[in-house]
Design a protein around this motif. Structure first.
Motif, PDB file in Angstrom:
ATOM      1  N   GLY A  59       0.796  -1.256  -0.114  1.00  0.00           N
ATOM      2  CA  GLY A  59      -0.077  -0.152  -0.084  1.00  0.00           C
ATOM      3  C   GLY A  59       0.890   1.339   0.193  1.00  0.00           C
ATOM      4  N   TYR A  60       0.100   2.167  -0.523  1.00  0.00           N
ATOM      5  CA  TYR A  60       1.062   3.645  -0.471  1.00  0.00           C
ATOM      6  C   TYR A  60       1.317   4.167   0.697  1.00  0.00           C
ATOM      7  CZ  TYR A  60      -3.389   6.087   0.152  1.00  0.00           C
ATOM      8  OH  TYR A  60      -4.565   6.757   0.478  1.00  0.00           O
ATOM      9  N   LYS A  61       0.318   3.749   1.863  1.00  0.00           N
ATOM     10  CA  LYS A  61       0.614   4.578   3.097  1.00  0.00           C
ATOM     11  C   LYS A  61       2.073   4.204   3.656  1.00  0.00           C
ATOM     12  CE  LYS A  61      -4.494   4.597   4.131  1.00  0.00           C
ATOM     13  NZ  LYS A  61      -5.540   4.136   5.184  1.00  0.00           N
ATOM     14  N   ASN A  62       2.680   3.220   3.508  1.00  0.00           N
ATOM     15  CA  ASN A  62       3.860   2.766   3.968  1.00  0.00           C
ATOM     16  C   ASN A  62       4.735   3.736   3.307  1.00  0.00           C
ATOM     17  OD1 ASN A  62       3.121   0.956   5.537  1.00  0.00           O
ATOM     18  ND2 ASN A  62       3.494  -0.767   4.078  1.00  0.00           N
ATOM     19  N   VAL A  63       4.642   4.166   2.029  1.00  0.00           N
ATOM     20  CA  VAL A  63       5.282   5.047   1.496  1.00  0.00           C
ATOM     21  C   VAL A  63       5.278   6.636   2.050  1.00  0.00           C
ATOM     22  CG1 VAL A  63       5.816   6.305  -0.761  1.00  0.00           C
ATOM     23  CG2 VAL A  63       5.203   4.003  -0.688  1.00  0.00           C
ATOM     24  N   LEU A  64       3.949   6.861   2.508  1.00  0.00           N
ATOM     25  CA  LEU A  64       3.806   8.311   3.033  1.00  0.00           C
ATOM     26  C   LEU A  64       4.520   8.187   4.556  1.00  0.00           C
ATOM     27  CD1 LEU A  64       0.056   8.746   2.543  1.00  0.00           C
ATOM     28  CD2 LEU A  64       1.981   9.679   1.281  1.00  0.00           C
ATOM     29  N   GLU A  65       4.785   7.002   5.149  1.00  0.00           N
ATOM     30  CA  GLU A  65       5.667   7.172   6.341  1.00  0.00           C
ATOM     31  C   GLU A  65       7.004   7.317   6.262  1.00  0.00           C
ATOM     32  OE1 GLU A  65       4.628   6.692   9.427  1.00  0.00           O
ATOM     33  OE2 GLU A  65       2.562   6.088   9.172  1.00  0.00           O
ATOM     34  N   ARG A  66       7.489   7.279   4.763  1.00  0.00           N
ATOM     35  CA  ARG A  66       8.740   7.681   4.604  1.00  0.00           C
ATOM     36  C   ARG A  66       9.124   8.940   4.326  1.00  0.00           C
ATOM     37  NH1 ARG A  66       8.294   2.509   1.943  1.00  0.00           N
ATOM     38  NH2 ARG A  66       8.765   3.536  -0.119  1.00  0.00           N
TER      39      ARG A  66
ATOM     40  N   THR B 131      -5.298  23.680 -11.444  1.00  0.00           N
ATOM     41  CA  THR B 131      -6.171  23.534 -10.526  1.00  0.00           C
ATOM     42  C   THR B 131      -6.562  24.467  -9.512  1.00  0.00           C
ATOM     43  OG1 THR B 131      -5.764  21.057 -10.561  1.00  0.00           O
ATOM     44  CG2 THR B 131      -6.850  21.657  -8.878  1.00  0.00           C
ATOM     45  N   GLY B 132      -5.675  25.073  -8.970  1.00  0.00           N
ATOM     46  CA  GLY B 132      -5.600  26.091  -7.832  1.00  0.00           C
ATOM     47  C   GLY B 132      -5.729  25.428  -6.561  1.00  0.00           C
ATOM     48  N   ALA B 133      -6.861  24.979  -6.268  1.00  0.00           N
ATOM     49  CA  ALA B 133      -7.065  24.596  -4.968  1.00  0.00           C
ATOM     50  C   ALA B 133      -6.548  22.969  -4.860  1.00  0.00           C
ATOM     51  CB  ALA B 133      -8.845  24.485  -4.623  1.00  0.00           C
ATOM     52  N   LEU B 134      -5.804  22.543  -3.754  1.00  0.00           N
ATOM     53  CA  LEU B 134      -5.165  21.381  -3.691  1.00  0.00           C
ATOM     54  C   LEU B 134      -5.401  20.917  -2.284  1.00  0.00           C
ATOM     55  CD1 LEU B 134      -1.949  22.027  -5.508  1.00  0.00           C
ATOM     56  CD2 LEU B 134      -3.749  21.070  -6.382  1.00  0.00           C
ATOM     57  N   GLU B 135      -5.281  19.324  -2.338  1.00  0.00           N
ATOM     58  CA  GLU B 135      -5.263  18.938  -0.960  1.00  0.00           C
ATOM     59  C   GLU B 135      -4.163  17.655  -0.825  1.00  0.00           C
ATOM     60  OE1 GLU B 135      -8.500  16.458   1.567  1.00  0.00           O
ATOM     61  OE2 GLU B 135      -8.125  15.408  -0.345  1.00  0.00           O
ATOM     62  N   ILE B 136      -3.209  18.020   0.028  1.00  0.00           N
ATOM     63  CA  ILE B 136      -2.084  17.124   0.286  1.00  0.00           C
ATOM     64  C   ILE B 136      -2.378  16.348   1.558  1.00  0.00           C
ATOM     65  CG2 ILE B 136       0.316  17.334   0.967  1.00  0.00           C
ATOM     66  CD1 ILE B 136       0.615  20.028  -0.161  1.00  0.00           C
ATOM     67  N   GLN B 137      -2.048  14.983   1.272  1.00  0.00           N
ATOM     68  CA  GLN B 137      -2.107  13.966   2.074  1.00  0.00           C
ATOM     69  C   GLN B 137      -0.814  13.446   2.649  1.00  0.00           C
ATOM     70  OE1 GLN B 137      -4.137  10.479   0.950  1.00  0.00           O
ATOM     71  NE2 GLN B 137      -3.969   9.314   2.768  1.00  0.00           N
ATOM     72  N   PHE B 138      -0.832  13.432   3.993  1.00  0.00           N
ATOM     73  CA  PHE B 138       0.603  13.286   4.779  1.00  0.00           C
ATOM     74  C   PHE B 138       0.232  11.740   5.452  1.00  0.00           C
ATOM     75  CE2 PHE B 138       1.160  17.600   4.269  1.00  0.00           C
ATOM     76  CZ  PHE B 138       2.509  17.861   3.716  1.00  0.00           C
TER      77      PHE B 138
END
Length: 523
Positions: free
Chosen positions: A448-455, A477-484
């Motif tokens: 899963g990509y969540k392990n990549v977010l941990e790095r 786009t202008g408005a963005l959302e960033i997930q950590f």
């Protein structure tokens, strides 16, 4: 210059060019009348439209008749028929062909009509519709006459006047159009309608039908040459008199009808005899009948007198039989007396031999035999009952409850063993399934990509939730959302028009609340 001029020519698609040609042809030509010979006609298409071609000795043009127009045509297309078609010139872009969309169709002159009429006549004659064997005799004195014609023309008035003068009777009129596209269909429906009437119903069933119309040209009478009408006349159970046109006119229903009258007035005369002529004929026939009967009576009287002279007298005929009767009667009396005496002697002899004691003795013997048989039957029944009781006693002694208890206990033990095995198998299956599920969960966690977010990586999404992979897409786009790894934050990008884009700076972001993060807010 030529190359530059060709480069300035407007560019068309194939559909645009085909549409422009179609509009140009329809606007420039409009409605046209086109004379030609039908070619390639194979009947209406499964969709109801008809496709064929019109040609002459030098050219050919495609033609189409739409379904709504085809049903209303006075003349149906036929292969090789020369016609005059009225319609609009158009094109069919699918095949890049021009065609005429026909809205009306008529034969090209009386010669073509007569040729078509002769061809249709031969076809129907080959089927036997004109045979004399199919024709039915007209009733001598019909009670009800059905007339199929126009209610407003002079024909019906002349026919009703003829009925009134000759023999007033019950006339039923079925109004139809005697000319035009619907003439054949309406007259056919009238014939079928009269035939469907039940005898003795609310509307009485006619004994004879008259199809009438005044004279006219071949085109005016063409509806009575249609195949549907000729077949309806041939299939009618009620005799039909055809009275279409004057004496020189003829149609195909004249050949299929049971009788053909030269005029409608003559048809009324054929259908109903003249009342005065009937009275005169009845008087003449009555006089001839009375004279004939009188002559026959006189002839029979003379013959009877002549025969009576040769017959003997009644007393001479009866004298000999009377003598034979008297002789036979005397012999019969003597014979009856002798027969009675002989019978009385035989009866006395038989009565002397009869004795009541003989009958009593035979009855007593039969009673003794019956008593003996009764005793023997009781003995045999008792012995048989004893044998059956012994036979049932021996097996019952061998039956014991313990014999049934052992199989039941053995089955219960087998059931307990099978139940224990099933319980162990179910437990092992659950353990195997749990182990497989844990392994797949670990695999999913590692891929899963969540392990990549941990790095230290992050996922950028636009306002619609789609993943953004390029800087250009982020700027648009202008408005963005960033997930950590530990949550999401909202960001906004902006670039001034006409200025060089500065080096990427840290996005303006704010920490989302737990509620906003759970709802997926992009603010």
């Amino acid at each position: 210059m030529a190359e530059r001029a060709r480069g300035n020519i407007a560019e068309f698609t194939v559909t645009e060019l085909s549409g422009a040609i179609k509009r140009a042809m329809e606007e420039n030509f409009g409605y046209v009348r086109l004379r030609g010979e039908i070619s390639g006609y194979r009947g209406p298409h499964s969709s109801g439209h008809a496709y064929f071609a019109l040609k002459d000795d030098r050219a050919k043009i495609e033609a189409v008749v739409w379904k709504g127009v085809f049903g209303g045509l006075a003349f149906k297309p036929e292969e090789g028929l020369e016609v005059i078609a009225t319609g609009k010139v158009s094109t069919f872009p699918g095949t890049s062909k021009y065609q005429i969309v026909i809205e009306s169709l008529e034969p090209a002159g009386a010669g073509a009509l007569m040729a078509l009429l002769e061809e249709r006549k031969k076809k129907l004659a080959a089927e036997g519709l004109f045979d004399d064997s199919r024709k039915k005799p007209l009733p001598f004195l019909p009670q009800i006459v059905g007339i199929i014609t126009s209610p407003t023309g002079a024909v019906i008035r002349d026919m009703l006047h003829g009925f009134t003068e000759r023999f007033p009777m019950h006339v039923i009129l079925w109004p139809v159009r005697c000319q035009g596209e619907t003439c054949a269909a309406e007259v056919s429906a009238a014939i079928r309608g009269f035939n469907r009437l039940a005898p003795g119903g609310r509307v009485p069933r006619p004994d004879v039908l008259i199809v009438a119309r005044g004279g006219g040209a071949v085109e005016d009478l063409w509806g009575y040459n249609e195949e549907i009408l000729v077949r309806a006349v041939g299939a009618s159970d009620i005799p039909i008199i055809s009275a279409v046109g004057h004496e020189t006119d003829w149609t195909l229903i004249d050949l299929a009808a049971d009788a053909r009258a030269p005029t409608p007035t003559k048809a009324a005369e054929w259908a109903a005899p003249k009342y005065s002529e009937l009275l005169a004929k009845i008087a003449e026939v009555s006089a001839r009948l009375n004279a004939g009967v009188f002559r026959q009576v006189e002839v029979k009287r003379a013959s009877l007198k002549s025969a009576s002279r040769g017959l003997p007298r009644p007393q001479d005929l009866l004298s000999l039989p009377r003598q034979r009767f008297d002789s036979t009667a005397s012999r019969l009396e003597r014979s009856l007396s002798g027969f009675a005496s002989a019978s009385r002697g035989r009866m006395n002899t038989l009565a002397a031999r009869l004795n009541m004691r003989l009958l009593t003795t035979r009855i007593e013997r039969a009673g003794d035999k019956l008593t003996a048989f009764d005793k023997q039957l009781a003995t045999v029944y008792a012995r048989a009952l004893q044998r059956r009781r012994i036979a049932f006693t021996r097996p019952s002694g061998r039956l014991q409850p313990g014999l049934l208890r052992y199989p039941a206990q053995r089955g219960r033990d087998r059931l307990d063993a099978q139940s224990a095995r099933a319980s162990r198998g179910f437990t092992e299956a659950i353990a195997r399934r749990r182990h497989t599920l844990n392994a797949r969960a670990q695999l999913l966690n590692s891929l899963g990509y969540k392990n990549v977010l941990e790095r230290g990586f992050a996922v950028v999404r636009d306002s619609a939730g789609a993943m953004v992979r390029r800087t250009e897409a982020a700027l648009q786009t202008g408005a963005l959302e960033i997930q950590f790894a530990d949550g999401r934050v909202a960001a906004h990008t902006s670039v001034e028009v006409g200025k060089k884009q500065p080096a990427p700076a840290a996005p303006v972001a704010k920490q989302l609340t737990t509620k906003e993060r759970d709802q997926g807010s992009l603010l």
